[in-house]
Design a protein around this motif. Structure first.
Motif, PDB file in Angstrom:
ATOM      1  N   VAL A   1      37.297 -37.512   7.137  1.00 32.98           N
ATOM      2  CA  VAL A   1      37.155 -36.208   6.494  1.00 32.98           C
ATOM      3  C   VAL A   1      35.669 -35.978   6.246  1.00 32.98           C
ATOM      4  O   VAL A   1      35.118 -36.413   5.246  1.00 32.98           O
TER       5      VAL A   1
ATOM      6  N   HIS B   1      36.789 -28.346   5.442  1.00 32.74           N
ATOM      7  CA  HIS B   1      38.032 -27.738   5.955  1.00 32.74           C
ATOM      8  C   HIS B   1      39.020 -28.795   6.463  1.00 32.74           C
ATOM      9  O   HIS B   1      40.203 -28.520   6.602  1.00 32.74           O
ATOM     10  N   LYS B   2      38.517 -30.009   6.714  1.00 30.23           N
ATOM     11  CA  LYS B   2      39.430 -31.068   7.167  1.00 30.23           C
ATOM     12  C   LYS B   2      40.187 -31.689   5.993  1.00 30.23           C
ATOM     13  O   LYS B   2      41.178 -32.395   6.187  1.00 30.23           O
TER      14      LYS B   2
ATOM     15  N   GLN C   1      34.157 -32.831   6.858  1.00 32.40           N
ATOM     16  CA  GLN C   1      33.874 -31.424   6.573  1.00 32.40           C
ATOM     17  C   GLN C   1      34.954 -30.907   5.628  1.00 32.40           C
ATOM     18  O   GLN C   1      36.109 -31.336   5.741  1.00 32.40           O
TER      19      GLN C   1
ATOM     20  N   ASN D   1      43.933 -30.617   5.576  1.00 33.28           N
ATOM     21  CA  ASN D   1      44.832 -31.294   6.510  1.00 33.28           C
ATOM     22  C   ASN D   1      45.117 -32.720   6.084  1.00 33.28           C
ATOM     23  O   ASN D   1      46.240 -33.208   6.206  1.00 33.28           O
TER      24      ASN D   1
END
Ligand code: 0WD
Ligand code: CA
Length: 397
Positions: A258, A262-263, A260, A266
């Motif tokens: 992880v 935005h990851k 970034q 998820n």
């Protein structure tokens, strides 16, 4: 008959009955099932060993992909026949029936528990009643077809992505091979520990723990795969109680690093699913191996299952419209849906068969009675074995 159940249903209670292992069973490298608890613990359970310093070794979790000894998909569906055989043998030894309301696989319950936060995945299950209990199985034929179709589609539209996904799937099994030992660390030679990185990876070998647990008034018996033990397994001979075994189990996972914001969402989705899997069986620890784009193992992180709900609740990552994952809310749905199932399927009516369907298009959760040939097929041999039925009849006297 079709009955539907609202997705916003919640029960008052969110307390789970303390899970207890009843017995374990296993599958070997040749795909044979063994129903002996001691043999499963001796031969199929492995032990975690991966010191932090090993991260610097830059292991590639894609290594050996071409030699992967992979069980054919169609043979890897949840195997109710072995599960029932193991139940029968356990009951023969103890002389009494395992008293629960529902007998099923942990994976089935994970789907139900996570549904409020994963409304895009359809669910297809079968339910039949026998001997005062409900037996629930996934509709494996449906799942296999679904997966094959998704595979075909991706293979045709984006062959590179398809290949990448298959390798990612492999990295999970590779991570298991790399971080576990067949015996506790102290009983393993240096050579054995160092050779792990070269070992042929397979997904035939499996250790399955069978756990008695429940929510609200509903008692369940769940069979689920356990990856390894953290340190050792307390033996009853040494005065340890069977209740303590679960505390030593570990779930292993791999995920993309992880790096970034935005990851992060998820990853949280995965962590929520992992929490559900572990929570249901009472597995207290999760070990995550993080890999980069080239499948290099960059980091290993250990989570306590019971701290995951707070972690998800306090998350401050940008979500782009994705709601937060509320574990307690999911448990309340789970309590409500199990109660609804037990209230709507008469455990003493052995003439009926049902399908539980969650349709992601219309977002409806329903219980459907199976009629005609489908009823016959399900009632006669497709779910319960003759061996198990006659054992229970014998026990009933
Ligand atoms: O459709 C299938 N092929 C499935 C097979 C779906 C679900 C389970 N199974 C099999 C498992 O192989 C195992 O024999 O049922 C047995 C017990 O399952 P469970 O513990 O109830 O299954 P679940 O909680 O869904 O998954 C546990 C593990 C997975 O670990 P990860 O860390 O990936 O969640 O079972 C394996 C896998 O190792 N597994 C599968 N392996 C290959 N293909 C699959 C699958 N579709 N699903 C689970
Ligand atoms: Ca795993």
């Amino acid at each position: 008959m079709i009955k539907t159940f609202k997705l916003n249903s919640r029960s008052e209670t969110s307390s789970l009955k303390l899970p207890k292992e009843v017995f374990s069973f296993s599958r070997d490298l040749d795909g044979e099932w063994h129903t002996d608890d001691a043999k499963a613990k001796e031969e199929a359970l492995s032990y975690y060993y991966f010191p932090d310093s090993y991260i610097d070794r830059n292991y590639n979790l894609g290594d050996g992909f071409n030699k992967f000894k992979k069980i054919p998909e169609a043979e890897n569906v949840p195997n109710f026949a072995s599960f029932l055989k193991a139940i029968k043998e356990h009951e023969q030894q103890s002389g009494k029936k395992i008293k629960v309301d529902i007998v099923t696989f942990r994976g089935v319950m994970t789907k139900l528990l996570t549904l409020p936060y994963d409304t895009k995945t359809p669910i297809h299950l079968y339910v039949i009643a026998f001997d005062g209990q409900l037996f629930i199985t996934p509709d494996s034929e449906y799942e296999l077809k679904q997966r094959a179709a998704e595979d075909e589609q991706l293979k045709a539209s984006d062959p590179e992505k398809y290949q990448y996904n298959k390798t990612c799937e492999y990295t999970g099994y590779k991570f298991e091979a790399l971080t576990t030992l067949p015996k506790p660390w102290a009983q393993c030679s240096r050579g054995l520990i160092e050779k792990r990185a070269k070992k042929t990876v397979n997904n035939y070998e499996q250790y399955i723990s069978v756990v008695r647990t429940g929510i609200g008034k509903v008692k369940t018996l769940l069979a689920g795969e356990v990856d390894c033990a953290w340190d050792y397994i307390p033996s009853e001979e040494n005065g340890a109680s069977k209740n303590d075994i679960l505390k030593h189990y570990v779930e292993l996972k791999t995920s993309m690093v992880v790096d970034q914001p935005h990851k992060a969402v998820n990853f949280e989705r995965k962590l929520f699913k992992t929490w559900a899997q572990c929570f249901l069986l009472g597995i207290p620890r999760v070990v995550y191996g993080f890999r980069d784009q080239k499948h290099l193992l960059k980091n290993v992180e250990i989570y306590n299952t019971e701290e995951i709900p707070l972690l998800l609740k306090n998350s401050e990552y940008p979500r782009g419209g994705v709601q937060k994952f509320h574990c307690v809310d999911a448990i309340k749905w789970y309590g409500a849906v199990l109660e609804w199932i037990t209230q709507n399927v008469d455990a003493n009516d052995e003439s009926k068969a049902y399908k539980i369907i969650y349709d992601s298009g219309s977002r409806t959760f329903s219980l459907n009675e199976c009629m005609g040939d489908e009823n016959k097929r399900l009632r006669n041999g497709e779910i319960l074995t003759e061996e198990f039925k006659s054992w229970r009849e014998q026990l009933r006297g």
